[in-house]
Design an enzyme around this catalytic site. Structure first.
Site, PDB file in Angstrom:
ATOM      1  N   THR A 138      39.004 -42.759  33.934  1.00 22.82           N
ATOM      2  CA  THR A 138      37.936 -43.151  34.850  1.00 22.82           C
ATOM      3  C   THR A 138      38.283 -44.407  35.636  1.00 22.82           C
ATOM      4  O   THR A 138      37.736 -44.657  36.688  1.00 22.82           O
ATOM      5  CB  THR A 138      36.617 -43.407  34.094  1.00 22.82           C
ATOM      6  OG1 THR A 138      36.934 -44.087  32.901  1.00 22.82           O
ATOM      7  CG2 THR A 138      35.894 -42.119  33.800  1.00 22.82           C
TER       8      THR A 138
ATOM      9  N   ILE B 288      32.857 -49.968  24.514  1.00 22.71           N
ATOM     10  CA  ILE B 288      32.595 -50.056  25.948  1.00 22.71           C
ATOM     11  C   ILE B 288      32.580 -48.647  26.566  1.00 22.71           C
ATOM     12  O   ILE B 288      33.409 -48.294  27.387  1.00 22.71           O
ATOM     13  CB  ILE B 288      33.594 -51.042  26.605  1.00 22.71           C
ATOM     14  CG1 ILE B 288      33.413 -51.148  28.111  1.00 22.71           C
ATOM     15  CG2 ILE B 288      35.028 -50.756  26.249  1.00 22.71           C
ATOM     16  CD1 ILE B 288      34.070 -52.367  28.724  1.00 22.71           C
ATOM     17  N   PRO B 289      31.607 -47.819  26.117  1.00 24.10           N
ATOM     18  CA  PRO B 289      31.517 -46.473  26.674  1.00 24.10           C
ATOM     19  C   PRO B 289      31.187 -46.535  28.169  1.00 24.10           C
ATOM     20  O   PRO B 289      30.523 -47.477  28.604  1.00 24.10           O
ATOM     21  CB  PRO B 289      30.364 -45.839  25.895  1.00 24.10           C
ATOM     22  CG  PRO B 289      29.551 -46.986  25.409  1.00 24.10           C
ATOM     23  CD  PRO B 289      30.535 -48.090  25.153  1.00 24.10           C
ATOM     24  N   HIS B 290      31.679 -45.567  28.922  1.00 30.42           N
ATOM     25  CA  HIS B 290      31.365 -45.593  30.351  1.00 30.42           C
ATOM     26  C   HIS B 290      31.348 -44.186  30.927  1.00 30.42           C
ATOM     27  O   HIS B 290      31.957 -43.275  30.383  1.00 30.42           O
ATOM     28  CB  HIS B 290      32.327 -46.489  31.120  1.00 30.42           C
ATOM     29  CG  HIS B 290      33.766 -46.294  30.773  1.00 30.42           C
ATOM     30  ND1 HIS B 290      34.342 -46.920  29.673  1.00 30.42           N
ATOM     31  CD2 HIS B 290      34.743 -45.572  31.342  1.00 30.42           C
ATOM     32  CE1 HIS B 290      35.623 -46.579  29.601  1.00 30.42           C
ATOM     33  NE2 HIS B 290      35.892 -45.750  30.593  1.00 30.42           N
ATOM     34  N   ALA B 291      30.629 -44.050  32.019  1.00 27.26           N
ATOM     35  CA  ALA B 291      30.486 -42.745  32.653  1.00 27.26           C
ATOM     36  C   ALA B 291      30.491 -42.915  34.153  1.00 27.26           C
ATOM     37  O   ALA B 291      29.905 -43.860  34.679  1.00 27.26           O
ATOM     38  CB  ALA B 291      29.170 -42.113  32.228  1.00 27.26           C
TER      39      ALA B 291
END
Lengths: 465, 151
Positions: free
Chosen positions: A11, B65-68
């Site tokens: 990402t 530090i999850p992210h989307a």
């Protein structure tokens, strides 16, 4: 020590930057330099320049995605999962510090220089070189076939229906006849894309029939290319008719204009120049031949495959189309001597070259024998002021001798590999002598000019081997 | 534009209930959803979990530090959560995490926002920042913990 690194994750939001920070922090702690390129969602930041990569001792790639590795060719590369760099940047750096530099692959290095050079070409020079590179295969095939036809006896090809006649018809009558049209066509193609090809090739063919030879072809190619390019900007058709531009409008108008210019304006004066040049070259006194050989030799060695070298080369190849074969012989011989001389020098004076150069010397024999003048570049880059004058002197000797002996060469490339095809080179023993003489002259100059390396460097170098 | 632009006081919680990674992500996603930064709660959770499937964002040292990145997200924001008892987060070092950042980024996020997020990520690699975050009990202190590194 200096490092470069690339970090990248799918990402490109968090890990890319955490890994970069971790490596930079570790470098600070370990007292080494590092530059980290982050390939995150905003695109590459802190991008590595070719200089950064050149100066780096090792490359670290911490990525969970594919990272292009072409630019790191010849460097020790450590690839780690991006987590490792985040978790323990110090350990990753310490591993990179222990990497061995891969053995310099000399051939790859020379290839790379050639590639970089052709990429950096621009404008007129680039277009001309595009034309020349498309023309070369025709000249190689044609020249060698003609030479073989002569091997049956100098008049053998005059007997219609014989094999010699057939080979001569293929090589001389057809392949050689195409060389100037191809040259002109692809110069124009390089400038104006596909629509340039037709006017360029037609202009080139007219140049041949008008006697204006390769010079006329070059002129025709450039006019065709730039004129077609200009037409593209001035003719505005409605959208529905735009499909007609490349297939009808552009080639028709530009072919007509280029053709008319060739016939009524350019053809005659260029043909006069071409005839004068050919007459001068064929009827040259020995003194003039030697001078031309010296000039061509100096040009071939000066920039080893650069624009000056290519100018001499293009001149000689172009003359093949006008049945002038001596400059081609001189040019190829003089282009072979620089790498050969360096190879010889590494054999004579081992103490004047680094262990990497000694290794490279072995490959330089092959590159020289194959007429890849660029094989001298890595040596010249390391020590230009001693190497370039030395190889220029030797190439001048070779060029002069080849001309003085009246050697002729019918193929524009191939080095030693065309020597033994019957008829390709006339006066082969003297031709070989010319190359050997120039090689020895350059090698002796190199040995005389280059200083001995310090003992320590030699020892260190041999230990690392 | 500073770090408070994406790290918003209303998106912080100092007493997370979750004990497992998926619940922690849902808890912070709920916070983002409640304040209208995302149009679909489940969509955001799914995107973040899909990212976890590549490899865990539990980077060790007590931080997750999850992210989307998703078109469902309207504006780049970060939710911050502190846990007192620790959350099982499938970390690199196998330890539970006490600090979780859930980063939500729209498909074509503003470059400035992305730059802030990269500064934030970089800051987390420094022990003094993590230490200050572990002690923080108000939104001001959280922002303060980054300020020293970000400016």
């Amino acid at each position: 020590m200096k490092f470069v690194a690339v970090t990248s994750c799918p990402t490109g939001i968090a890990h890319t930057y955490m890994a970069a920070e971790s490596l930079e922090k570790a470098a600070k702690e370990l007292g080494v330099e590092i530059k980290v390129e982050t390939e995150g969602s905003v695109g590459p930041e802190n991008a590595l320049t070719p200089e950064d990569i050149r100066d780096a001792d090792a490359v670290i790639i911490a990525a969970a995605t594919q990272v292009a590795k072409d630019r790191f060719r010849g460097k020790p590369v450590l690839e780690v999962p991006i987590q490792d760099a985040i978790k323990d940047g110090k350990a990753v750096l310490q591993r990179a510090m222990k990497l061995e530099r891969p053995k310099a692959d000399y051939v790859t290095e020379v290839e790379k220089t050639k590639e970089e050079r052709s990429e950096s070409r621009s404008g007129i020079y680039k277009h001309l070189m595009t034309g020349v590179s498309y023309m070369i295969p025709f000249v190689v095939a044609g020249g060698i076939l003609i030479a073989i036809s002569f091997a049956f006896g100098i008049h053998a090809s005059e007997v219609e229906g014989s094999l010699a006649w057939a080979l001569n018809k293929i090589g001389g009558g057809t392949a050689f006849a195409l060389m100037v049209p191809i040259l002109a066509g692809y110069i124009a193609y390089s400038i104006a894309d596909r629509p340039g090809l037709a006017p360029g090739m037609v202009g080139g063919m007219l140049s041949v029939s008008l006697g204006a030879g390769f010079i006329g072809g070059i002129v025709a190619g450039f006019i065709a290319g730039y004129f077609t390019q200009w037409l593209k900007t001035v003719i505005k058709l409605p959208k529905s008719l735009q499909g007609l531009m490349p297939v009808l409008v552009l080639p028709l108008i530009s072919t007509a204009v280029v053709g008319l210019l060739m016939i009524y304006v350019i053809g005659k004066p260029v043909a006069a120049i071409m005839t004068a040049l050919t007459n001068w070259l064929t009827g040259m006194t020995e003194a003039n031949a030697i001078i031309l050989g010296i000039i061509l030799g100096l040009m071939m060695a000066l920039d080893m495959g650069g624009p000056v070298n290519k100018a001499a080369y293009t001149f000689a190849v172009g003359l093949l189309g006008s049945q002038v074969y001596m400059p081609m012989a001189a040019v190829m011989a003089a282009g072979m001597t620089p790498p050969l001389a360096l190879a010889l020098a590494t054999v004579i004076a081992k103490n004047k070259f680094t262990s990497e150069e000694l290794e490279a010397g072995k490959v330089a024999w092959v590159l020289g024998a194959s007429f890849i003048t660029e094989g001298a570049i890595p040596f010249a880059a390391a020590d230009p002021f001693r190497v370039i004058p030395s190889i220029m002197a030797g190439s001048a000797v070779t060029g002069a001798l080849s001309m003085a002996f009246g050697c002729k060469l019918m193929a524009p490339h191939g080095g030693i590999f065309v020597f033994f095809i019957p008829g390709v080179i006339t006066n082969l023993p003297m031709y070989i002598l010319s190359i050997v003489a120039g090689t020895i002259v350059s090698a002796l100059l190199l040995v005389a000019l280059k200083p001995n390396l310090k003992k320590t460097e030699n020892v260190a170098a041999s230990v690392s081997e | 534009m500073g770090i408070s632009e994406v790290l918003r006081p209303e998106l912080m919680t100092f007493d997370m209930k979750a004990e497992k990674k998926a619940d922690a992500i849902r808890e912070l996603a709920q916070l983002i959803y409640d304040h209208g930064y995302v149009s679909d709660l489940q969509g955001l959770v799914d995107a973040a979990m899909a990212r976890e499937a590549d490899y865990s964002t539990g980077i060790g040292m007590g931080v997750g530090i999850p992210h989307a990145k998703s078109p469902l997200v309207k504006e780049a924001v970060v939710a911050f959560g502190r846990s007192k008892k620790g959350i099982e987060f499938d970390s690199f070092d196998g330890e539970p995490v006490y600090i979780v950042f859930l980063i939500a980024v729209p498909e074509n996020a503003d470059k400035e926002h992305l730059n802030i997020l990269s500064t934030l990520s970089r800051a987390l690699m420094h022990e003094e920042v993590r230490g200050a975050l572990l002690k923080a009990s108000t939104p001001e202190e959280v922002i303060q913990a980054f300020q020293s590194k970000a400016d």
